[in-house]
Structures are given as structure tokens and as C-alpha cells.
Design a protein around this motif. Structure first.
Motif, PDB file in Angstrom:
ATOM      1  N   UNK A  84      44.847  66.839 115.016  1.00  0.00           N
ATOM      2  CA  UNK A  84      45.708  66.312 116.073  1.00  0.00           C
ATOM      3  C   UNK A  84      44.868  65.595 117.124  1.00  0.00           C
ATOM      4  N   UNK A  85      45.526  64.833 117.983  1.00  0.00           N
ATOM      5  CA  UNK A  85      44.828  64.146 119.055  1.00  0.00           C
ATOM      6  C   UNK A  85      44.100  65.101 119.972  1.00  0.00           C
ATOM      7  N   UNK A  86      44.692  66.274 120.211  1.00  0.00           N
ATOM      8  CA  UNK A  86      44.072  67.277 121.079  1.00  0.00           C
ATOM      9  C   UNK A  86      42.784  67.811 120.463  1.00  0.00           C
ATOM     10  N   UNK A  87      42.801  68.072 119.176  1.00  0.00           N
ATOM     11  CA  UNK A  87      41.605  68.556 118.483  1.00  0.00           C
ATOM     12  C   UNK A  87      40.540  67.467 118.453  1.00  0.00           C
ATOM     13  N   UNK A  88      40.967  66.233 118.188  1.00  0.00           N
ATOM     14  CA  UNK A  88      40.006  65.130 118.115  1.00  0.00           C
ATOM     15  C   UNK A  88      39.295  64.942 119.453  1.00  0.00           C
ATOM     16  N   UNK A  89      40.017  65.137 120.542  1.00  0.00           N
ATOM     17  CA  UNK A  89      39.417  64.999 121.873  1.00  0.00           C
ATOM     18  C   UNK A  89      38.257  65.969 122.059  1.00  0.00           C
ATOM     19  N   UNK A  90      38.359  67.146 121.454  1.00  0.00           N
ATOM     20  CA  UNK A  90      37.275  68.128 121.559  1.00  0.00           C
ATOM     21  C   UNK A  90      36.043  67.676 120.779  1.00  0.00           C
ATOM     22  N   UNK A  91      36.261  66.928 119.720  1.00  0.00           N
ATOM     23  CA  UNK A  91      35.163  66.525 118.848  1.00  0.00           C
ATOM     24  C   UNK A  91      34.515  65.209 119.260  1.00  0.00           C
ATOM     25  N   UNK A  92      35.292  64.291 119.805  1.00  0.00           N
ATOM     26  CA  UNK A  92      34.804  62.936 120.057  1.00  0.00           C
ATOM     27  C   UNK A  92      33.801  62.909 121.200  1.00  0.00           C
ATOM     28  N   UNK A  93      32.856  61.949 121.124  1.00  0.00           N
ATOM     29  CA  UNK A  93      31.784  61.834 122.107  1.00  0.00           C
ATOM     30  C   UNK A  93      31.985  60.592 122.962  1.00  0.00           C
TER      31      UNK A  93
END
Length: 267
Positions: A84-93
Motif C-alpha cells: 500500500x501507499x502507507x507501507x511504501x512511504x516507510x520504505x522509500x528514501x
């Protein structure tokens, strides 16, 4: 093609392990690192970097380049997860919004595998502490077409996210190695490479140097400069002329000037 899995929680164990790779100690511990960005991931694949995991946010992967990359990733052998977008936000730099992040296995960059052609052009970076500078120099080295970059006694690991980003993925080149100062000097001397060390106090101006011979350009930390190992008789100090109040340029700018002068002479 591996089936895709779905991850919706930021507390998922795979997500937490991947997010930890922003930390250098975790990159060392896990033997992995994280790559953001369509261009950078594509260049990692081109260089044969082994991928372990892929995290993608489908609604963010709308560009043609992203779609092409996803097709390649589906056939990479890596485990692919839709997040999800929320999970991706945690991963993205650094606010990246390309919609895909991968975890890669750290490749071996030991100098023992280095072989140089005749009349080689080499860059040596000793104890550089800023990953952005390392990345920028790697980008210039790639543009010039150097035969090898040797990162000596690094103060930041080669696959720091800032290095990857500043290098626009050229850090994945197979011609980049890590070593100690002693190993580097021994190898370069064995191959008969002429050694030129960039130092603000040097007498020789860089335009007075013949870079058309087999050459290593050596640059050191902006904070502490080069170690005493590079002050021996067979190492010539060179400098850029400085007409203002500053005694030197940023190390990545210095590298670009010296490398393009070497390329000009060789052409």
C-alpha cells in the motif's frame, strides 16, 4: 515468473527488515542494501546485481519506464510484494515516488578481482566521508570512462542510499572496488601506474601533467586530506589553481576537472 504477494501493514517483518537497511550497520549485518528509483534499479539489473526482494506500489508505477521495469523485476527471481501507499512511504528514501523499491544482495568488490588494461585511467578515493561526494565522483568517472575506481578505507559504505542516488546508479559498475591504502599502493605500483595525488599545497598545476600515460588520480577527504602514504617519492602532488580566498574546490568538483582533463589529453 514469481507470484506477487500483498503487504498492507507497516509492521510486516519483511518491511521492517528492509527499512532497517537505511542504517549502515544493518547493511553490513544483513549483507544487503536497498535501492530506490526506476533508473537506479534498472542499472542495478544491467550490472548483474542480485535482487532478493521487490516492494512495489501499483498505483504509483504509472510511467512507461516503471511498467517496463516491473516486467523485468517479475523475471528477476526476486520475491515480489505489492504494498500500500502507507507501507511504501516507510520504505522509500528521500521522498521518492517511483513506486518501486528493491532489496539487493551486496556484491563483492574486493580489489583482488581487479585487472587493468594497458594505459589505464584509475581513480582512487581515500577515506571520503560524504556519500554524496562519492556518488558524484562515480558519476563523473562513468562519464569519462575510467577503467577502475578504488574506494580506499571508506568512511561510508559503497551502497549508502545517498551514494546510489548521487551516482544515478553508476555505483553498480563492475569496475568499482574497495581496498586498504596499502593494498592499493601495492597493486598500482605492481602495474607501473603513475600516481598523482590532488593536494591544495602541491607545486604542480594539473595542466602540467601528462595524463595520457597509465595514470591513477588520488583524492582524499575534504576534512583531513590524504594520508602520509601518498607523500612518497613516486607520488606527484598536483593542484588546481585557486584565485580567490578558498584554497580548494569540493572534492567531487576537483575530481571532475581532473578526470575530464585526463580524457581530453587521451583523445
Amino acid at each position: 515468473m514469481n507470484p506477487r504477494h500483498e503487504i498492507t501493514s507497516r509492521q510486516n517483518e519483511r518491511v521492517k527488515h528492509a527499512a532497517k537497511l537505511r542504517d549502515a550497520r544493518q547493511r553490513t549485518k544483513q549483507g544487503r542494501f536497498i535501492i530506490d528509483g526506476v533508473r537506479e534499479i534498472g542499472r542495478a539489473l544491467d550490472a548483474g546485481i542480485g535482487l532478493a526482494e521487490v516492494f512495489l506500489c501499483p498505483q504509483m508505477c504509472s510511467s512507461p519506464a516503471a511498467q517496463e521495469l516491473l516486467s523485468r523485476l517479475d523475471h528477476s527471481g526476486a520475491v515480489v510484494a505489492e504494498v500500500t501507499g502507507d507501507v511504501f512511504e516507510k520504505l522509500a528514501f528521500g521522498g521518492r515516488s517511483d513506486g518501486v523499491v528493491v532489496v539487493a544482495n551486496t556484491p563483492d568488490r574486493n580489489i583482488d578481482s581487479l585487472e587493468l588494461p594497458a594505459n589505464a585511467l584509475v581513480v582512487v578515493l581515500e577515506r571520503l566521508e560524504k556519500p554524496g561526494n562519492v556518488g558524484a565522483i562515480l558519476r563523473s568517472a562513468d562519464g569519462v570512462g575510467v577503467d577502475a575506481v578504488i574506494v580506499v578505507d571508506p568512511q561510508t559504505d559503497l551502497f549508502n542510499p545517498n551514494t546510489i542516488r548521487a551516482s544515478v546508479g553508476t555505483v553498480f559498475s563492475r569496475q568499482i572496488y574497495t581496498a586498504t591504502t596499502e593494498q592499493t599502493l601495492a597493486r598500482l605500483r605492481h602495474w607501473g601506474v603513475c600516481l598523482f595525488a590532488a593536494r591544495p599545497e602541491a607545486e604542480l598545476i594539473y595542466t602540467e601533467i601528462d595524463f595520457s600515460q597509465s595514470t591513477a588520480i588520488v583524492l582524499g577527504s575534504e576534512a583531513t586530506g590524504l594520508s602520509s602514504a601518498w607523500q612518497q617519492a613516486d607520488v606527484k602532488g598536483i593542484r588546481l589553481p585557486m584565485k580567490g580566498i578558498a584554497d580548494s574546490l569540493n572534492v567531487s568538483t576537483t575530481a571532475a576537472v581532473l578526470l575530464y582533463e585526463a580524457r581530453r589529453q587521451r583523445e
